[in-house]
Design an enzyme around this catalytic site. Structure first.
Site, mmCIF file in Angstrom:
data_model
loop_
_atom_site.group_PDB
_atom_site.id
_atom_site.type_symbol
_atom_site.label_atom_id
_atom_site.label_comp_id
_atom_site.label_asym_id
_atom_site.label_seq_id
_atom_site.Cartn_x
_atom_site.Cartn_y
_atom_site.Cartn_z
ATOM 1 N N ARG A 80 -57.799 29.219 11.461
ATOM 2 C CA ARG A 80 -57.298 29.813 12.693
ATOM 3 C C ARG A 80 -56.330 30.937 12.308
ATOM 4 O O ARG A 80 -55.906 31.044 11.166
ATOM 5 C CB ARG A 80 -56.629 28.755 13.581
ATOM 6 C CG ARG A 80 -55.702 27.796 12.845
ATOM 7 C CD ARG A 80 -54.565 27.363 13.676
ATOM 8 N NE ARG A 80 -53.732 28.510 14.044
ATOM 9 C CZ ARG A 80 -52.865 29.098 13.207
ATOM 10 N NH1 ARG A 80 -52.686 28.680 11.972
ATOM 11 N NH2 ARG A 80 -52.162 30.134 13.619
ATOM 12 N N GLY A 81 -55.973 31.747 13.322
ATOM 13 C CA GLY A 81 -55.117 32.897 13.038
ATOM 14 C C GLY A 81 -56.031 34.106 12.877
ATOM 15 O O GLY A 81 -57.047 34.047 12.172
ATOM 16 N N ALA A 82 -55.648 35.195 13.546
ATOM 17 C CA ALA A 82 -56.550 36.340 13.650
ATOM 18 C C ALA A 82 -57.040 36.891 12.297
ATOM 19 O O ALA A 82 -58.254 37.018 12.071
ATOM 20 C CB ALA A 82 -55.877 37.424 14.475
ATOM 21 N N ARG A 137 -65.071 32.874 18.699
ATOM 22 C CA ARG A 137 -63.814 32.952 19.457
ATOM 23 C C ARG A 137 -63.672 34.366 20.005
ATOM 24 O O ARG A 137 -63.950 35.335 19.312
ATOM 25 C CB ARG A 137 -62.607 32.577 18.568
ATOM 26 C CG ARG A 137 -62.656 31.108 18.138
ATOM 27 C CD ARG A 137 -61.356 30.615 17.582
ATOM 28 N NE ARG A 137 -60.326 30.534 18.587
ATOM 29 C CZ ARG A 137 -59.028 30.360 18.294
ATOM 30 N NH1 ARG A 137 -58.643 30.265 17.045
ATOM 31 N NH2 ARG A 137 -58.134 30.270 19.250
ATOM 32 N N GLN A 182 -49.148 24.991 17.030
ATOM 33 C CA GLN A 182 -49.191 25.817 15.816
ATOM 34 C C GLN A 182 -47.796 26.023 15.237
ATOM 35 O O GLN A 182 -47.643 26.336 14.062
ATOM 36 C CB GLN A 182 -49.837 27.182 16.118
ATOM 37 C CG GLN A 182 -51.341 27.142 16.281
ATOM 38 C CD GLN A 182 -51.745 27.003 17.731
ATOM 39 O OE1 GLN A 182 -51.006 26.464 18.558
ATOM 40 N NE2 GLN A 182 -52.935 27.462 18.076
ATOM 41 N N ASP A 190 -53.050 38.831 18.301
ATOM 42 C CA ASP A 190 -54.495 38.583 18.184
ATOM 43 C C ASP A 190 -55.306 39.802 18.582
ATOM 44 O O ASP A 190 -56.427 39.976 18.106
ATOM 45 C CB ASP A 190 -54.865 37.373 19.036
ATOM 46 C CG ASP A 190 -54.259 36.116 18.444
ATOM 47 O OD1 ASP A 190 -54.898 35.500 17.590
ATOM 48 O OD2 ASP A 190 -53.112 35.800 18.786
ATOM 49 N N ASN A 226 -51.268 37.579 22.385
ATOM 50 C CA ASN A 226 -50.877 36.631 21.332
ATOM 51 C C ASN A 226 -50.896 35.239 21.966
ATOM 52 O O ASN A 226 -51.191 35.077 23.155
ATOM 53 C CB ASN A 226 -49.495 36.993 20.772
ATOM 54 C CG ASN A 226 -49.175 36.220 19.496
ATOM 55 O OD1 ASN A 226 -50.000 36.184 18.576
ATOM 56 N ND2 ASN A 226 -48.033 35.592 19.428
ATOM 57 N N LYS A 227 -50.579 34.246 21.174
ATOM 58 C CA LYS A 227 -50.668 32.861 21.624
ATOM 59 C C LYS A 227 -49.937 32.637 22.947
ATOM 60 O O LYS A 227 -48.859 33.209 23.155
ATOM 61 C CB LYS A 227 -50.106 31.969 20.513
ATOM 62 C CG LYS A 227 -50.188 30.494 20.755
ATOM 63 C CD LYS A 227 -51.578 30.017 21.121
ATOM 64 C CE LYS A 227 -52.633 30.344 20.086
ATOM 65 N NZ LYS A 227 -54.011 30.109 20.558
HETATM 66 O O1 MRU Z 1 -55.523 30.072 18.371
HETATM 67 P P1 MRU Z 1 -55.032 30.447 17.013
HETATM 68 O O2 MRU Z 1 -54.181 29.418 16.363
HETATM 69 O O3 MRU Z 1 -56.115 30.983 16.119
HETATM 70 O O4 MRU Z 1 -54.049 31.603 17.410
HETATM 71 C C1 MRU Z 1 -53.939 32.746 16.795
HETATM 72 C C2 MRU Z 1 -52.611 32.792 16.213
HETATM 73 O O5 MRU Z 1 -52.403 32.211 15.182
HETATM 74 C C3 MRU Z 1 -51.546 33.470 16.886
HETATM 75 O O6 MRU Z 1 -51.675 33.835 18.166
HETATM 76 C C4 MRU Z 1 -50.745 34.333 15.965
HETATM 77 O O7 MRU Z 1 -49.517 34.520 16.528
HETATM 78 C C5 MRU Z 1 -51.408 35.640 15.661
HETATM 79 S S1 MRU Z 1 -52.522 35.538 14.347
HETATM 80 C C6 MRU Z 1 -51.561 35.806 12.910
#
Ligand code: MRU
Length: 363
Positions: free
Chosen positions: A66-68, A103, A213, A253, A263-264
């Site tokens: 996970r994470g962009a 995703r 997270q 993201d 972002n999240k």
């Molecule tokens: O849903 P996720 O855990 O894949 O979310 C993405 C993220 O980790 C965040 O939104 C993050 O702040 C940006 S990606 C480094």
């Protein structure tokens, strides 16, 4: 390879910082891709091996990765793994299509697939498997370099802002660290750099319901020795009011060309609170997170995740009986969009800029 596939290591390491164990969120060996299964962190450390297109797609969908930036790199390797089996035009098309649907919000995924397509489509099928692996490795290395550069630029900002007579108090949301990337992180990279440079920092880490997270962030920071405190999401404004937050830094993201940033979920609330308290709010992200084709935040697709995540947070032992769901209405939007007006600046691999100067980064 430190651990066998998908098995718990024996004896279980003391959940040490991945880098200290020689682990990273993603690594390759031969034609294999090894990942750290993030669904079970921070309670367990488990490695998995991706061997096929489907393994890669499922790893992204299920949030093993996970994470962009990390899902972008995983998708690139997913294409390479797919082409080992079928390098025909149809095989390539299927891989791009399957991974592209995993995703929706993080644009790094779609950016990486576009890079792979651009490199591979003109090639004859027999030349594709090798070229695909090389291209995935190039993207992997590039993202590592981006994360390190974000750390360097962010450190300069911290050096200029912090008061040497007291700890520099930072607040972050979600996990934009080593686990979310293939380097030291985006939002966390400057914090690791500052800690290494001997700057006295302390990080407030918001839990980031529903998937928590923030627990990963707290785990990462603690293993690296960076002073940090886990807080409930709702505690952020209170801490700001008390004067306990000097800086807010988050990842991204997808950044629209006007600077609106997805972002999240929960990020926008922090930005609003920071704006009201006149606390600087920065977004750290590589240029692969900027979607130049997207003019404003309204056009960013927001992932709606399974509402059962609200009741059964991953990584916890808490299980709510499915029957409790009957007759209830739940919603689980996974991201929100922070308007550019609330963002002090962007920290990218190219340096720091304001939302109004973001477009100068377009090559
Ligand atoms: O849903 P996720 O855990 O894949 O979310 C993405 C993220 O980790 C965040 O939104 C993050 O702040 C940006 S990606 C480094």
């Amino acid at each position: 390879m430190p651990f066998p596939d998908c098995e718990f290591p024996d004896p279980m390491p003391d959940l040490a910082f991945p880098f200290a164990l020689g682990l990273s969120s993603l690594a390759t060996e031969g034609f294999e891709v090894r990942i750290l299964d993030q669904r079970v962190l921070p309670h367990d450390v488990r490695m998995c091996v991706l061997r096929s297109l489907e393994d890669s797609a499922l790893a992204i969908e299920s949030m093993q990765v996970r994470g962009a930036p990390l899902i972008g790199v995983t998708a690139a390797y997913g294409v390479a793994l797919a082409l080992k089996k079928d390098a025909s035009d149809q095989g390539l098309e299927n891989a791009l299509c399957r991974l592209g649907k995993t995703r929706p919000t993080a644009v790094n995924l779609h950016w990486a697939l576009a890079q792979m397509a651009m490199r591979l489509e003109p090639l004859a099928p027999h030349a594709r498997p090798h070229a695909a692996w090389q291209q995935a490795q190039a993207l992997h290395r590039q993202e590592q370099g981006f994360a390190k550069a974000i750390g360097v630029h962010g450190l300069e900002w911290i050096k200029a802002q912090h008061n040497p007579n007291r700890p520099f108090q930072v607040l972050t949301h979600c996990n934009a660290g080593a686990l979310a990337t293939v380097g030291p992180g985006t939002a966390l990279a400057p914090l690791y750099a500052a800690h290494r440079a001997g700057i006295d920092i302390h990080v407030w880490v918001s839990e980031t319901r529903p998937r928590n997270q923030g627990w990963l962030t707290e785990w990462e920071l603690r293993q690296a020795g960076v002073p940090c405190t886990l807080i409930a999401d709702n505690a952020a404004a209170y801490l700001m009011t008390k004067g306990d937050v000097d800086w807010v830094i988050v990842g991204a993201d997808r950044i629209a060309r006007n600077g609106d940033t997805a972002n999240k979920i929960g990020t926008a609330l922090k930005a609003m609170a920071a704006h009201w308290h006149r606390i600087p709010f920065h977004v750290a992200a590589p240029s692969s997170t900027i979607d130049w084709a997207c003019h404003q935040g309204e056009a960013i697709p927001i992932e709606a995740r399974d509402p059962r995540e609200l009741l059964n947070p991953p990584g916890t032992l808490m299980q709510v009986d499915i029957h409790l769901l009957s007759g209830r209405t739940l919603a689980n939007p996974a991201f929100d969009v922070t308007p550019a007006d609330l963002i002090t600046g962007f920290i990218t691999e190219q340096g720091i800029c304001t939302p109004s100067s973001l477009q100068a980064l377009q090559k």
